[in-house]
Design an enzyme around this catalytic site. Structure first.
Site, PDB file in Angstrom:
ATOM      1  NE  ARG A 121      -6.419   0.204   0.197  1.00  7.30           N
ATOM      2  CZ  ARG A 121      -6.304  -0.479   1.341  1.00  7.30           C
ATOM      3  NH1 ARG A 121      -5.728   0.060   2.375  1.00  7.30           N
ATOM      4  NH2 ARG A 121      -6.761  -1.703   1.428  1.00  7.30           N
ATOM      5  CG  HIS A 173      -0.038  -3.846   5.299  1.00  4.25           C
ATOM      6  ND1 HIS A 173      -0.909  -3.507   4.298  1.00  4.25           N
ATOM      7  CD2 HIS A 173       0.465  -5.059   4.956  1.00  4.25           C
ATOM      8  CE1 HIS A 173      -0.935  -4.459   3.383  1.00  4.25           C
ATOM      9  NE2 HIS A 173      -0.108  -5.430   3.758  1.00  4.25           N
ATOM     10  CB  SER A 174       1.321   1.769   8.750  1.00  3.87           C
ATOM     11  OG  SER A 174       1.052   2.734   7.751  1.00  3.87           O
ATOM     12  CE1 TYR A 175      -4.528   4.708  12.107  1.00  6.26           C
ATOM     13  CE2 TYR A 175      -4.088   5.171   9.806  1.00  6.26           C
ATOM     14  CZ  TYR A 175      -4.884   5.310  10.927  1.00  6.26           C
ATOM     15  OH  TYR A 175      -6.041   6.037  10.852  1.00  6.26           O
ATOM     16  CD  GLU A 178      -2.441  -3.098   9.048  1.00  4.14           C
ATOM     17  OE1 GLU A 178      -1.934  -1.962   8.886  1.00  4.14           O
ATOM     18  OE2 GLU A 178      -3.132  -3.674   8.193  1.00  4.14           O
ATOM     19  CG  HIS A 196      -2.022  -1.036   1.084  1.00  9.31           C
ATOM     20  ND1 HIS A 196      -2.510  -1.760   2.148  1.00  9.31           N
ATOM     21  CD2 HIS A 196      -2.711  -1.456  -0.019  1.00  9.31           C
ATOM     22  CE1 HIS A 196      -3.459  -2.586   1.707  1.00  9.31           C
ATOM     23  NE2 HIS A 196      -3.596  -2.417   0.405  1.00  9.31           N
ATOM     24  NE  ARG A 221      -3.885   4.853   2.643  1.00  8.40           N
ATOM     25  CZ  ARG A 221      -5.192   5.069   2.519  1.00  8.40           C
ATOM     26  NH1 ARG A 221      -5.632   6.186   1.970  1.00  8.40           N
ATOM     27  NH2 ARG A 221      -6.055   4.176   2.946  1.00  8.40           N
ATOM     28  CD  GLU A 222      -0.641   0.607   4.374  1.00 11.28           C
ATOM     29  OE1 GLU A 222       0.065  -0.416   4.396  1.00 11.28           O
ATOM     30  OE2 GLU A 222      -1.885   0.563   4.242  1.00 11.28           O
TER      31      GLU A 222
END
Ligand SMILES: [Zn+2]
Length: 444
Positions: A263, A331-333, A406, A208, A210-211
């Protein structure tokens, strides 16, 4: 969930007023031709001026219906959906939608805090970048530009991988396993002591876009496993590591250049471009928690593995299932350690092992960095999501220890995590994979 301030009626009203006022602020600009030009001018960058991040809470169980309505509302960008045993959602509201959301919140009985008052201001201060002089000085001194004091562009990350392969040819090799839809190479780093038949771990980040903390943490792991190799015990040397720090390089670059909150990958162009690569894997593809609608953030694509990024990853992993015993995707968050299944509430037959090792990972992460991570089955703990890489790794590739982690935080900065959190989060990530190295090196 960490506790949040209960807004009094008065603060809620004043926040409502500020939301209302923001309706008249400048609307974010959407570039619809971002994919056509390789390095567009700065004015094409999407502005989040006046957009706000709200943490919305349902004060009672029956209000959770309202939360579910809110998180799927047109014009609301949900950052963190309602999880099991949680009563909050994080939503981003753009100024042009503030009126509508205000009206809904007014009538719903939900309460909320404004977590980020102006998202563009948060974006502007999140990632202080180095000057060209500083970068050149760094490169001259260290042979690469990576630091863990800022979020780096793909060229710096790849330059760092190349530097490692050149500097440690006995230990490190790079393999390009395919190309993204825009033609960027997908570079896997292999770290190996060279003992045939060693058990192996797969690590990836940045599926993803934006993470950003995920590729930053994965490169932190790489750095420790190579440049600080003797500090981490024997197990890390007894296993082979396959590491893909940026699964979605096009989206990652797009999130740096054009839209910080992108994303998906970059198939197509315009507002509805992109496929959610973590809904595109071929195990229970297209089920709950994914969408057939291209404009949705969780669009699963036209078929399983329709995207070159997921096709390349799955092909490579499938060809190493003889040795791969663990699969970790960062990943986040939200601070979760999730194991299968994600497609529906339920567990694999060796649930007890996944849970036991998950708890060990959580303890190690807490000791390493100080943040608490919650452990559980993905669908049971968070919410159902089909076509994820972790389910595929477990269900189709047969890799025993499959986890989605996450990373930080729990929704105070969300995706816009300031750079001072990179090192503590990197330490936590390293601690997590060391637990897995211990497990599989000892044949458990
Ligand atoms: Zn993610």
């Amino acid at each position: 969930m960490a506790s949040i301030r209960d807004p009094t009626a008065e603060t809620t009203r004043s926040v409502m007023k500020s939301l209302l006022l923001l309706c008249f602020a400048l609307a974010p600009l959407r570039a619809d031709d971002g994919a056509t030009s390789p390095e567009p001018a700065d004015e094409a960058r999407i502005s989040y001026e006046g957009a706000q991040l709200l943490k919305v809470t349902a004060p009672s169980e029956e209000k959770e219906v309202a939360l579910r309505t809110l998180q799927d509302m047109e014009g609301v960008d949900t950052w963190l959906r309602l999880a099991t045993n949680s009563s909050t959602v994080d939503v981003m509201v753009r100024p042009e939608n503030a009126d509508k959301v205000k009206e809904f919140l007014d009538g719903s009985g939900l309460t909320f805090d404004v977590i980020i008052d102006n998202l563009q201001a948060a974006i502007d201060t999140e990632n202080p970048t180095m000057t060209t002089d500083e970068m050149e000085e760094l490169e001259g001194r260290k042979g690469h530009r990576m630091t863990w004091q800022s979020y780096h562009r793909l060229a710096d990350i790849y330059g760092y991988l190349d530097y490692l392969a050149q500097t440690y040819p006995q230990l490190v090799t790079i393999q390009t396993i395919g190309n993204s839809i825009e033609g960027r190479p997908l570079k896997v780093l292999k770290i190996s002591s060279g003992r045939p038949g060693s058990p192996a771990i797969w690590i990836d980040g940045g599926i993803h876009a934006r993470e950003w903390i995920a590729p930053a943490s994965v490169t932190y792991i790489i750095n420790e496993l190579i440049e600080n190799r003797d500090a981490h015990g024997e197990s890390v040397k007894d296993v082979d590591w396959y590491i893909l720090p940026v699964v979605n390089p096009d989206g990652y670059e797009y999130s740096h250049r054009i839209d910080r909150l992108w994303r998906k990958n970059r198939r197509g162009s315009g507002y509805c471009a992109g496929i959610d690569l973590n809904r595109n894997f071929g195990y229970k593809w297209g089920g709950a928690g994914s969408s057939r609608e291209p404009c949705k953030e969780i669009f699963a694509g036209s078929s399983a593995f329709s995207e070159p990024e997921t096709a390349a990853l799955s092909k490579f992993v499938s060809s190493h299932t003889g040795t791969l015993k663990a699969y970790v995707t960062f990943h986040s968050y939200g601070q979760y350690i999730l194991h299968p299944w994600g497609y529906a509430v339920g567990y694999p037959h060796d649930h007890a092992d996944l849970s036991r090792v998950g708890q060990k990972i959580a303890s190690a992460m807490y000791q390493a960095g100080g943040a608490s991570y919650k452990v559980g089955g993905a669908a049971a703990t968070l919410y159902p999501a089909s076509g994820g890489s972790d389910d595929w790794a477990k269900g189709a590739a047969g890799i025993k220890y499959s986890y989605t982690i996450e990373l930080r935080d729990r929704g105070y900065f969300g995706f816009i995590l300031p750079v001072q959190y990179i090192i503590p989060t990197g330490r936590e990530s390293l601690a997590a994979v060391k637990v897995l190295a211990d497990e599989i090196a000892n044949g458990r």
